[in-house]
Design a protein around this motif. Structure first.
Motif, PDB file in Angstrom:
ATOM      1  N   PHE A 150      34.168  44.742  40.361  1.00 31.44           N
ATOM      2  CA  PHE A 150      33.967  43.314  40.125  1.00 31.44           C
ATOM      3  C   PHE A 150      34.896  42.518  41.026  1.00 31.44           C
ATOM      4  O   PHE A 150      35.950  42.986  41.466  1.00 31.44           O
ATOM      5  CB  PHE A 150      34.229  42.948  38.656  1.00 31.44           C
ATOM      6  CG  PHE A 150      35.691  42.939  38.278  1.00 31.44           C
ATOM      7  CD1 PHE A 150      36.413  41.744  38.254  1.00 31.44           C
ATOM      8  CD2 PHE A 150      36.358  44.120  37.962  1.00 31.44           C
ATOM      9  CE1 PHE A 150      37.758  41.736  37.910  1.00 31.44           C
ATOM     10  CE2 PHE A 150      37.695  44.117  37.619  1.00 31.44           C
ATOM     11  CZ  PHE A 150      38.404  42.921  37.592  1.00 31.44           C
ATOM     12  N   CYS A 151      34.480  41.280  41.288  1.00 33.10           N
ATOM     13  CA  CYS A 151      35.291  40.328  42.046  1.00 33.10           C
ATOM     14  C   CYS A 151      35.632  39.172  41.116  1.00 33.10           C
ATOM     15  O   CYS A 151      34.727  38.535  40.560  1.00 33.10           O
ATOM     16  CB  CYS A 151      34.528  39.839  43.272  1.00 33.10           C
ATOM     17  SG  CYS A 151      35.483  38.703  44.315  1.00 33.10           S
ATOM     18  N   ALA A 152      36.904  38.901  40.942  1.00 34.15           N
ATOM     19  CA  ALA A 152      37.341  37.795  40.091  1.00 34.15           C
ATOM     20  C   ALA A 152      37.211  36.471  40.835  1.00 34.15           C
ATOM     21  O   ALA A 152      37.195  36.422  42.068  1.00 34.15           O
ATOM     22  CB  ALA A 152      38.788  38.005  39.657  1.00 34.15           C
ATOM     23  N   ARG A 163      34.802  33.954  45.822  1.00 35.42           N
ATOM     24  CA  ARG A 163      35.625  33.656  44.646  1.00 35.42           C
ATOM     25  C   ARG A 163      35.478  32.207  44.173  1.00 35.42           C
ATOM     26  O   ARG A 163      35.931  31.859  43.082  1.00 35.42           O
ATOM     27  CB  ARG A 163      37.098  33.942  44.954  1.00 35.42           C
ATOM     28  CG  ARG A 163      37.366  35.401  45.299  1.00 35.42           C
ATOM     29  CD  ARG A 163      38.841  35.699  45.417  1.00 35.42           C
ATOM     30  NE  ARG A 163      39.081  37.058  45.864  1.00 35.42           N
ATOM     31  CZ  ARG A 163      39.029  38.133  45.077  1.00 35.42           C
ATOM     32  NH1 ARG A 163      38.748  37.984  43.790  1.00 35.42           N
ATOM     33  NH2 ARG A 163      39.242  39.338  45.558  1.00 35.42           N
ATOM     34  N   CYS A 164      34.840  31.374  44.993  1.00 36.47           N
ATOM     35  CA  CYS A 164      34.819  29.937  44.708  1.00 36.47           C
ATOM     36  C   CYS A 164      33.565  29.532  43.932  1.00 36.47           C
ATOM     37  O   CYS A 164      32.644  28.906  44.485  1.00 36.47           O
ATOM     38  CB  CYS A 164      34.924  29.149  46.006  1.00 36.47           C
ATOM     39  SG  CYS A 164      35.181  27.377  45.742  1.00 36.47           S
ATOM     40  N   ALA A 204      29.474  27.729  48.625  1.00 34.29           N
ATOM     41  CA  ALA A 204      30.133  27.989  49.904  1.00 34.29           C
ATOM     42  C   ALA A 204      30.027  29.457  50.299  1.00 34.29           C
ATOM     43  O   ALA A 204      30.651  29.884  51.286  1.00 34.29           O
ATOM     44  CB  ALA A 204      31.605  27.577  49.831  1.00 34.29           C
ATOM     45  N   LEU A 205      29.246  30.239  49.564  1.00 35.25           N
ATOM     46  CA  LEU A 205      29.184  31.682  49.788  1.00 35.25           C
ATOM     47  C   LEU A 205      28.808  32.009  51.230  1.00 35.25           C
ATOM     48  O   LEU A 205      27.854  31.453  51.781  1.00 35.25           O
ATOM     49  CB  LEU A 205      28.176  32.323  48.838  1.00 35.25           C
ATOM     50  CG  LEU A 205      28.036  33.847  48.920  1.00 35.25           C
ATOM     51  CD1 LEU A 205      29.344  34.538  48.568  1.00 35.25           C
ATOM     52  CD2 LEU A 205      26.910  34.330  47.995  1.00 35.25           C
ATOM     53  N   LEU A 244      31.200  38.303  40.787  1.00 37.69           N
ATOM     54  CA  LEU A 244      30.324  39.413  41.161  1.00 37.69           C
ATOM     55  C   LEU A 244      30.695  40.639  40.346  1.00 37.69           C
ATOM     56  O   LEU A 244      31.869  41.004  40.262  1.00 37.69           O
ATOM     57  CB  LEU A 244      30.475  39.731  42.655  1.00 37.69           C
ATOM     58  CG  LEU A 244      29.750  40.983  43.173  1.00 37.69           C
ATOM     59  CD1 LEU A 244      28.231  40.782  43.180  1.00 37.69           C
ATOM     60  CD2 LEU A 244      30.235  41.354  44.568  1.00 37.69           C
ATOM     61  N   LEU A 245      29.695  41.257  39.729  1.00 34.97           N
ATOM     62  CA  LEU A 245      29.867  42.529  39.034  1.00 34.97           C
ATOM     63  C   LEU A 245      28.870  43.509  39.617  1.00 34.97           C
ATOM     64  O   LEU A 245      27.683  43.195  39.747  1.00 34.97           O
ATOM     65  CB  LEU A 245      29.621  42.378  37.536  1.00 34.97           C
ATOM     66  CG  LEU A 245      29.583  43.675  36.716  1.00 34.97           C
ATOM     67  CD1 LEU A 245      30.963  44.325  36.665  1.00 34.97           C
ATOM     68  CD2 LEU A 245      29.062  43.415  35.305  1.00 34.97           C
TER      69      LEU A 245
END
Length: 217
Positions: free
Chosen positions: A134-136, A182-183, A115-116, A145-146
């Protein structure tokens, strides 16, 4: 600042094992490929992204990506997710010109973000502003994402509890909403959440084409 992204993908027989059962067994590999293609397509359309490099030794993955115009290289001698990311990052650094080697930012993006939205990814990269960040994931325990600090090693620490590991390494937590970033999709429930956000074209087409598939078209 432009960012290059590494996207690691397991061999199809081993990929997304917890997602098995979301579709018919003979469609599982096709689902993994559709999710991957939606992910890299959106990533390549995001402002601030220069290159998207997939790392996979699976010949089917490589063939499908080549047909769609995406870069794919096999894994290096060391196996594992973090090793694949280091290998891809090293190849990207080696291909940089002298004016970029100490300035370019490299990121690791998970391959299961069907779904990005390009705007979500672009916003996260812009927020990082060249810093290690980073994104958790939506559960807040994993990492989707790092980003390396500009000109510095990626130093990936993916695995159980990777969000805490990346934070402990000095990476800045990116706390924007960005639901599509995030999904990540590990389970059938995750796929349902991604569906609510809006799946990419390939995932939508695959699931719609299946008789009695999990989404209405």
């Amino acid at each position: 600042m432009e960012t290059d992204l590494v996207v690691p993908v397991k061999a199809l027989p081993d990929a997304k094992s917890r997602l098995r059962g979301a579709v018919a067994p003979d469609e599982h590999a096709n689902l993994v490929l559709a999710v991957l293609l939606d992910t890299v397509t959106a990533a390549g359309e995001a402002d601030g992204v220069r290159r998207v490099l997939v790392v996979s030794s699976d010949p089917t993955v490589a063939s499908v990506l080549a047909a769609e115009g995406f870069e794919c290289v096999p894994e290096g001698p060391a196996r594992g997710l973090n090793e694949a990311l280091r290998h891809g990052a090293a190849l990207l650094r080696q291909s940089d010109g002298p004016d970029r080697k100490d300035k370019g930012q490299i990121g690791a993006l998970q391959a299961d973000l069907p779904a990005l939205r390009p705007d979500d990814l672009a916003a996260a990269i812009k927020t990082a502003d060249g810093r290690r960040a980073f994104c958790a994931d939506r559960q807040t325990t994993g990492t989707t994402l790092l980003l390396s600090a500009a000109g510095h090693p990626l130093n990936p620490m993916f695995g159980v509890g990777s969000a805490l590991a990346h934070a402990a390494s000095g990476a800045l937590p990116l706390t924007g909403q960005w639901p599509s970033l995030r999904c990540d999709v590990d389970t059938a429930q995750d796929l349902a959440v991604a569906r609510e956000l809006g799946l990419g074209l390939r995932s939508t087409a695959l699931l719609c084409a299946m008789a009695g598939g999990p989404i209405e078209c």
